[in-house]
Design a protein around this motif. Structure first.
Motif, PDB file in Angstrom:
ATOM      1  N   ASN A 114       1.045   3.884  -3.297  1.00 19.85           N
ATOM      2  CA  ASN A 114       0.625   5.286  -3.275  1.00 19.85           C
ATOM      3  C   ASN A 114       1.754   6.208  -3.715  1.00 19.85           C
ATOM      4  O   ASN A 114       1.521   7.213  -4.397  1.00 19.85           O
ATOM      5  CB  ASN A 114       0.137   5.666  -1.877  1.00 19.85           C
ATOM      6  CG  ASN A 114      -1.223   5.069  -1.553  1.00 19.85           C
ATOM      7  OD1 ASN A 114      -1.951   4.681  -2.459  1.00 19.85           O
ATOM      8  ND2 ASN A 114      -1.557   4.993  -0.285  1.00 19.85           N
ATOM      9  N   PRO A 117       0.788  -1.246   0.000  1.00 19.02           N
ATOM     10  CA  PRO A 117       0.000   0.000   0.000  1.00 19.02           C
ATOM     11  C   PRO A 117       0.817   1.293   0.000  1.00 19.02           C
ATOM     12  O   PRO A 117       0.562   2.177  -0.827  1.00 19.02           O
ATOM     13  CB  PRO A 117      -0.832  -0.129   1.276  1.00 19.02           C
ATOM     14  CG  PRO A 117      -1.015  -1.596   1.443  1.00 19.02           C
ATOM     15  CD  PRO A 117       0.272  -2.216   0.992  1.00 19.02           C
ATOM     16  N   HIS A 118       1.779   1.427   0.884  1.00 18.84           N
ATOM     17  CA  HIS A 118       2.566   2.661   0.941  1.00 18.84           C
ATOM     18  C   HIS A 118       3.349   2.874  -0.352  1.00 18.84           C
ATOM     19  O   HIS A 118       3.384   3.982  -0.904  1.00 18.84           O
ATOM     20  CB  HIS A 118       3.527   2.635   2.138  1.00 18.84           C
ATOM     21  CG  HIS A 118       2.856   2.857   3.457  1.00 18.84           C
ATOM     22  ND1 HIS A 118       2.435   4.102   3.876  1.00 18.84           N
ATOM     23  CD2 HIS A 118       2.534   1.996   4.450  1.00 18.84           C
ATOM     24  CE1 HIS A 118       1.884   4.000   5.074  1.00 18.84           C
ATOM     25  NE2 HIS A 118       1.929   2.731   5.451  1.00 18.84           N
ATOM     26  N   ARG A 122      -7.574   6.036  -7.563  1.00 14.58           N
ATOM     27  CA  ARG A 122      -7.422   6.662  -6.247  1.00 14.58           C
ATOM     28  C   ARG A 122      -6.318   5.990  -5.437  1.00 14.58           C
ATOM     29  O   ARG A 122      -5.936   4.847  -5.704  1.00 14.58           O
ATOM     30  CB  ARG A 122      -8.744   6.587  -5.463  1.00 14.58           C
ATOM     31  CG  ARG A 122      -9.896   7.330  -6.137  1.00 14.58           C
ATOM     32  CD  ARG A 122     -11.151   7.229  -5.289  1.00 14.58           C
ATOM     33  NE  ARG A 122     -12.264   7.963  -5.879  1.00 14.58           N
ATOM     34  CZ  ARG A 122     -13.474   8.035  -5.333  1.00 14.58           C
ATOM     35  NH1 ARG A 122     -13.723   7.407  -4.176  1.00 14.58           N
ATOM     36  NH2 ARG A 122     -14.431   8.722  -5.929  1.00 14.58           N
ATOM     37  N   ARG A 123      -5.840   6.730  -4.461  1.00 12.74           N
ATOM     38  CA  ARG A 123      -4.863   6.169  -3.541  1.00 12.74           C
ATOM     39  C   ARG A 123      -5.481   4.993  -2.792  1.00 12.74           C
ATOM     40  O   ARG A 123      -6.655   5.005  -2.431  1.00 12.74           O
ATOM     41  CB  ARG A 123      -4.428   7.230  -2.512  1.00 12.74           C
ATOM     42  CG  ARG A 123      -3.551   8.321  -3.092  1.00 12.74           C
ATOM     43  CD  ARG A 123      -3.395   9.456  -2.109  1.00 12.74           C
ATOM     44  NE  ARG A 123      -2.924   8.998  -0.805  1.00 12.74           N
ATOM     45  CZ  ARG A 123      -1.650   8.847  -0.468  1.00 12.74           C
ATOM     46  NH1 ARG A 123      -0.710   9.100  -1.368  1.00 12.74           N
ATOM     47  NH2 ARG A 123      -1.307   8.451   0.745  1.00 12.74           N
ATOM     48  N   GLY A 124      -4.675   3.975  -2.551  1.00 13.68           N
ATOM     49  CA  GLY A 124      -5.167   2.814  -1.826  1.00 13.68           C
ATOM     50  C   GLY A 124      -5.265   3.087  -0.333  1.00 13.68           C
ATOM     51  O   GLY A 124      -4.591   3.974   0.196  1.00 13.68           O
ATOM     52  N   LYS A 125      -6.134   2.338   0.329  1.00 15.68           N
ATOM     53  CA  LYS A 125      -6.270   2.478   1.775  1.00 15.68           C
ATOM     54  C   LYS A 125      -5.051   1.890   2.464  1.00 15.68           C
ATOM     55  O   LYS A 125      -4.564   0.826   2.091  1.00 15.68           O
ATOM     56  CB  LYS A 125      -7.536   1.764   2.255  1.00 15.68           C
ATOM     57  CG  LYS A 125      -8.831   2.429   1.794  1.00 15.68           C
ATOM     58  CD  LYS A 125     -10.032   1.724   2.378  1.00 15.68           C
ATOM     59  CE  LYS A 125     -11.326   2.420   1.960  1.00 15.68           C
ATOM     60  NZ  LYS A 125     -12.525   1.730   2.522  1.00 15.68           N
ATOM     61  N   LEU A 126      -4.565   2.613   3.475  1.00 17.79           N
ATOM     62  CA  LEU A 126      -3.389   2.155   4.203  1.00 17.79           C
ATOM     63  C   LEU A 126      -3.816   1.410   5.459  1.00 17.79           C
ATOM     64  O   LEU A 126      -4.829   1.753   6.074  1.00 17.79           O
ATOM     65  CB  LEU A 126      -2.509   3.346   4.582  1.00 17.79           C
ATOM     66  CG  LEU A 126      -1.970   4.182   3.415  1.00 17.79           C
ATOM     67  CD1 LEU A 126      -1.189   5.368   3.948  1.00 17.79           C
ATOM     68  CD2 LEU A 126      -1.088   3.328   2.515  1.00 17.79           C
ATOM     69  N   PRO A 127      -3.061   0.400   5.859  1.00 20.80           N
ATOM     70  CA  PRO A 127      -3.392  -0.313   7.095  1.00 20.80           C
ATOM     71  C   PRO A 127      -3.256   0.608   8.294  1.00 20.80           C
ATOM     72  O   PRO A 127      -2.368   1.464   8.340  1.00 20.80           O
ATOM     73  CB  PRO A 127      -2.358  -1.450   7.140  1.00 20.80           C
ATOM     74  CG  PRO A 127      -1.224  -0.965   6.295  1.00 20.80           C
ATOM     75  CD  PRO A 127      -1.849  -0.130   5.218  1.00 20.80           C
ATOM     76  N   LYS A 128      -4.159   0.452   9.272  1.00 17.35           N
ATOM     77  CA  LYS A 128      -4.109   1.286  10.461  1.00 17.35           C
ATOM     78  C   LYS A 128      -2.885   0.909  11.301  1.00 17.35           C
ATOM     79  O   LYS A 128      -2.547  -0.248  11.459  1.00 17.35           O
ATOM     80  CB  LYS A 128      -5.372   1.106  11.296  1.00 17.35           C
ATOM     81  CG  LYS A 128      -6.625   1.662  10.632  1.00 17.35           C
ATOM     82  CD  LYS A 128      -7.827   1.523  11.541  1.00 17.35           C
ATOM     83  CE  LYS A 128      -9.071   2.127  10.889  1.00 17.35           C
ATOM     84  NZ  LYS A 128     -10.268   1.993  11.766  1.00 17.35           N
TER      85      LYS A 128
END
Length: 244
Positions: A14, A10-11, A42-48
């Motif tokens: 993006n 993910p990071h 769109r940017r992907g969701k990042l893990p919390k």
């Protein structure tokens, strides 16, 4: 573009998307393509997560043992650790920022907030035990520099260069920003108020600074409970000894 991004974490994905957007906008602007190919991606969701990991006392001890005073790696770490500055600000810190009151003052690039770091002034009572850290930094600073971290060619060090320097020199999994969190955590655990954290860390609102205090308070409850248990056990052992 999507196929390329799907190969990455993910990071990284993006970060790669930023590059793709620049390339696609450039191509469209030069009439090489009929549309901007990244439109709609769109940017992907990042893990919390809790963000950057604070350095532990063991991490700092290990680093100091590996990089002696006189190395740029050691100077960089000590400056970041004492000032709690972000890398984007740390590269510009200079003797000119120290006022007649002995406070190092600078405006943060990210938030625009002012940070006030004790430099040559007397430390607050709750921070007295931090004097060794400040002396460690002063032992690393080389006189006659325009900025504390300038390169051998007398140029201002880059933000990314400083981040990479620390990451390469430290244990895996910890970063330059973790030093900021370590200092602010140390202030809270020493009894420094949210206002003290806000001043040293340059926060524009109390909410983030208060989180450090709340975390320190929650930990101190457990530590006090453990201490009470140990004290009670010692008292019981003493009483048993006297009865014998």
């Amino acid at each position: 573009v999507r196929a390329d991004l799907n190969k990455l974490k993910p990071h990284a994905a993006n970060d790669r998307l930023k590059t793709w957007r620049l390339l696609c906008e450039f191509a469209h602007g030069h009439n090489w393509t009929k549309r901007v190919a990244t439109d709609g991606i769109r940017r992907g969701k990042l893990p919390k997560s809790d963000g950057h990991t604070p350095w532990s006392a063991d991490d700092i001890e290990w680093y100091r043992a590996k990089w002696p005073i006189g190395t740029v790696q050691r100077l960089a770490m000590e400056l970041l650790y004492w000032t709690a500055a972000r890398t984007i600000d740390a590269v510009n810190l200079s003797p000119a920022m120290v006022g007649s009151d002995g406070i190092l003052t600078f405006t943060q690039a990210k938030t625009g907030g002012k940070a006030y770091v004790p430099w040559t002034n007397a430390l607050p009572d709750w921070a007295g035990h931090m004097e060794d850290d400040r002396n460690m930094l002063f032992a690393c600073i080389q006189p006659g520099r325009f900025t504390y971290l300038e390169t051998a060619g007398k140029k201002v060090r880059s933000r990314d260069g400083l981040s990479n320097l620390i990451s390469a020199a430290a244990r895996p999994g910890i970063s330059a920003h973790g030093l900021r969190k370590s200092r602010l955590t140390a202030i809270a655990e020493a009894g420094g108020s949210a206002n003290a954290i806000m001043s040293w860390g340059g926060h524009k609102s109390l909410s983030e600074a208060e989180e450090y205090v709340k975390t320190a308070d929650r930990k101190s409850v457990l530590l006090r409970t453990e201490q009470k248990r140990k004290t009670a056990n010692m008292a019981g052992q003493s009483a048993n000894t006297q009865r014998r």
